[in-house]
Design an enzyme around this catalytic site. Structure first.
Site, PDB file in Angstrom:
ATOM      1  N   LYS A 170     -19.360  38.848 -96.446  1.00 33.93           N
ATOM      2  CA  LYS A 170     -20.692  39.478 -96.456  1.00 33.93           C
ATOM      3  C   LYS A 170     -20.640  40.838 -95.761  1.00 33.93           C
ATOM      4  O   LYS A 170     -19.784  41.100 -94.904  1.00 33.93           O
ATOM      5  CB  LYS A 170     -21.755  38.592 -95.806  1.00 33.93           C
ATOM      6  CG  LYS A 170     -21.552  38.258 -94.303  1.00 33.93           C
ATOM      7  CD  LYS A 170     -22.082  39.309 -93.341  1.00 33.93           C
ATOM      8  CE  LYS A 170     -21.822  38.916 -91.876  1.00 33.93           C
ATOM      9  NZ  LYS A 170     -21.817  40.041 -90.953  1.00 33.93           N
TER      10      LYS A 170
ATOM     11  N   ASP B  25     -24.068  32.814 -89.259  1.00 27.85           N
ATOM     12  CA  ASP B  25     -23.796  33.408 -90.572  1.00 27.85           C
ATOM     13  C   ASP B  25     -23.388  32.381 -91.630  1.00 27.85           C
ATOM     14  O   ASP B  25     -23.178  32.739 -92.788  1.00 27.85           O
ATOM     15  CB  ASP B  25     -22.656  34.442 -90.456  1.00 27.85           C
ATOM     16  CG  ASP B  25     -23.067  35.686 -89.684  1.00 27.85           C
ATOM     17  OD1 ASP B  25     -24.279  35.942 -89.560  1.00 27.85           O
ATOM     18  OD2 ASP B  25     -22.162  36.407 -89.213  1.00 27.85           O
TER      19      ASP B  25
HETATM   20  O1  C5P Z   1     -23.644  31.863 -84.301  1.00 27.22           O
HETATM   21  P1  C5P Z   1     -22.258  32.307 -84.034  1.00 27.22           P
HETATM   22  O2  C5P Z   1     -21.451  31.237 -83.314  1.00 27.22           O
HETATM   23  O3  C5P Z   1     -21.534  32.838 -85.220  1.00 27.22           O
HETATM   24  O4  C5P Z   1     -22.375  33.530 -83.010  1.00 27.22           O
HETATM   25  C1  C5P Z   1     -21.260  34.039 -82.342  1.00 27.22           C
HETATM   26  C2  C5P Z   1     -21.744  34.803 -81.130  1.00 27.22           C
HETATM   27  O5  C5P Z   1     -22.408  35.999 -81.549  1.00 27.22           O
HETATM   28  C3  C5P Z   1     -22.735  34.089 -80.266  1.00 27.22           C
HETATM   29  O6  C5P Z   1     -22.103  33.292 -79.297  1.00 27.22           O
HETATM   30  C4  C5P Z   1     -23.520  35.230 -79.632  1.00 27.22           C
HETATM   31  O7  C5P Z   1     -22.769  35.774 -78.563  1.00 27.22           O
HETATM   32  C5  C5P Z   1     -23.526  36.273 -80.724  1.00 27.22           C
HETATM   33  N1  C5P Z   1     -24.755  36.249 -81.541  1.00 27.22           N
HETATM   34  C6  C5P Z   1     -25.939  36.680 -80.979  1.00 27.22           C
HETATM   35  N2  C5P Z   1     -27.092  36.678 -81.720  1.00 27.22           N
HETATM   36  C7  C5P Z   1     -27.067  36.294 -83.014  1.00 27.22           C
HETATM   37  C8  C5P Z   1     -25.871  35.864 -83.616  1.00 27.22           C
HETATM   38  C9  C5P Z   1     -24.730  35.849 -82.853  1.00 27.22           C
HETATM   39  O8  C5P Z   1     -25.983  37.047 -79.797  1.00 27.22           O
HETATM   40  N3  C5P Z   1     -28.207  36.323 -83.719  1.00 27.22           N
END
Ligand code: C5P
Length: 305
Positions: free
Chosen positions: A18, A147
């Site tokens: 993406k 994501d």
């Molecule tokens: O959700 P995911 O595990 O992919 O997110 C990875 C990291 O990216 C999270 O631990 C956070 O630090 C950051 N993140 C965030 N806000 C979001 C998505 C991700 O702060 N909306």
């Protein structure tokens, strides 16, 4: 309808990378995540995940392809977590080997790990004949990562919440892109932390209305003008060499240039396919390596066999 698990020998799933055409980031929430208003766009660069049965309780990962050595093959791998999540939810005595062929760059801002998690969810639910409904898959995906739901859905979609609440953006047009990938990755949490320091009091995030108009009109020039990413400034601070890459793309005729997601992949919009071929040739001619062309939107994770 899924085939009964006893007769399924392997399940192959293809899942796209993406871009974030817009990534507008609010102030950090109590749970550590950031509220987003983003426009996801699935593009024609795919990882492939093949699931085959294994002894009950076993989840084995075998990585190959682009950056395979950089991805853990243990239970921290998002694909392994996807398999374990399904097992624990359905109380299933099952096992799986997941062969992951990577083309999406690791830590490139193109949600490669999330794509593999989404593909593993789909592959295991078919392999184990779980009859998982689309809304249940979405719930599992959101539990795995912000994501992951979009990697299942594909197309172009607005993402709210931490990115997991999706509203599809309808449109018939195909857009042509050129990307320049980096040899080094960027850590998403580190980029968000730097964003918090650089912008301590951001406004409520909002998707630019002009971008939605450009998408529905299929107007690449207008779309190029509206590309935006709040995480670009922190990414450029950590990798200042990307400033020259973005500038080079614009000088060589791109309609818009942006760092995607938490970077460091740079994305350029071209007017049409011929312009994209021309632009990628020019960027390679400048000595940039890892220049790729891709199209979007494309569908999300799909069964191949
Ligand atoms: O959700 P995911 O595990 O992919 O997110 C990875 C990291 O990216 C999270 O631990 C956070 O630090 C950051 N993140 C965030 N806000 C979001 C998505 C991700 O702060 N909306």
């Amino acid at each position: 309808m899924a085939t009964p698990s006893t007769t399924v020998e392997s399940v192959r799933v293809r899942v796209p990378a993406k871009f974030n055409l817009a990534l507008c980031v609010g102030g950090v929430r109590e749970d550590g995540y950031h509220p987003l208003a983003t426009v996801f766009h699935a593009v024609s660069l795919y990882d492939e995940v093949t699931a085959t049965p294994a002894e009950p309780g076993v989840v084995e990962i075998a990585m190959s392809g682009e950056g395979a050595g950089l991805v853990p093959e243990d239970d921290s791998n998002l694909a392994a977590r996807a398999a374990r999540l399904l097992m624990s939810h359905y109380g299933r005595e099952a096992g799986v080997r997941l062969a992951i062929r990577k083309a999406i760059p690791v830590a490139g801002g193109m949600a490669g790990g999330s794509a593999d998690g989404a593909a593993a969810l789909l592959a295991c639910s078919v392999l184990w004949d779980l009859d998982t409904q689309p809304d249940e898959l979405h719930e599992f995906a959101a539990e795995l990562g912000s994501d992951v739901p979009f990697a299942l859905l594909g197309g172009t979609a607005i993402g709210y919440g931490r990115g997991e609440q999706l509203v599809p953006v309808l449109g018939r047009s195909c857009f042509h892109w050129v990307t320049v990938m980096s040899d080094e990755g960027l850590s998403t949490p580190a980029i968000y932390r730097l964003y918090d320091e650089m912008v301590p009091h951001p406004p409520e995030p909002e998707v630019p209305h002009a971008m939605l108009q450009a998408l529905s009109a299929g107007d690449p020039e207008a779309l190029g003008q509206t590309l935006t990413n709040d995480l670009q400034a922190p990414a450029l601070q950590l990798m200042p060499e990307l400033v020259d890459v973005l500038e080079a793309g614009l000088q060589q005729g791109a309609l818009g240039a942006i760092v995607t997601g938490s970077g460091p992949t740079c994305v350029f919009l071209a007017r049409d396919e011929a312009s994209a071929i021309d632009l990628s040739g020019r960027l390679s001619g400048l000595g940039l390596t890892r220049v790729r062309r891709m199209m979007g939107p494309v569908p999300g994770a799909r069964l191949l066999s």
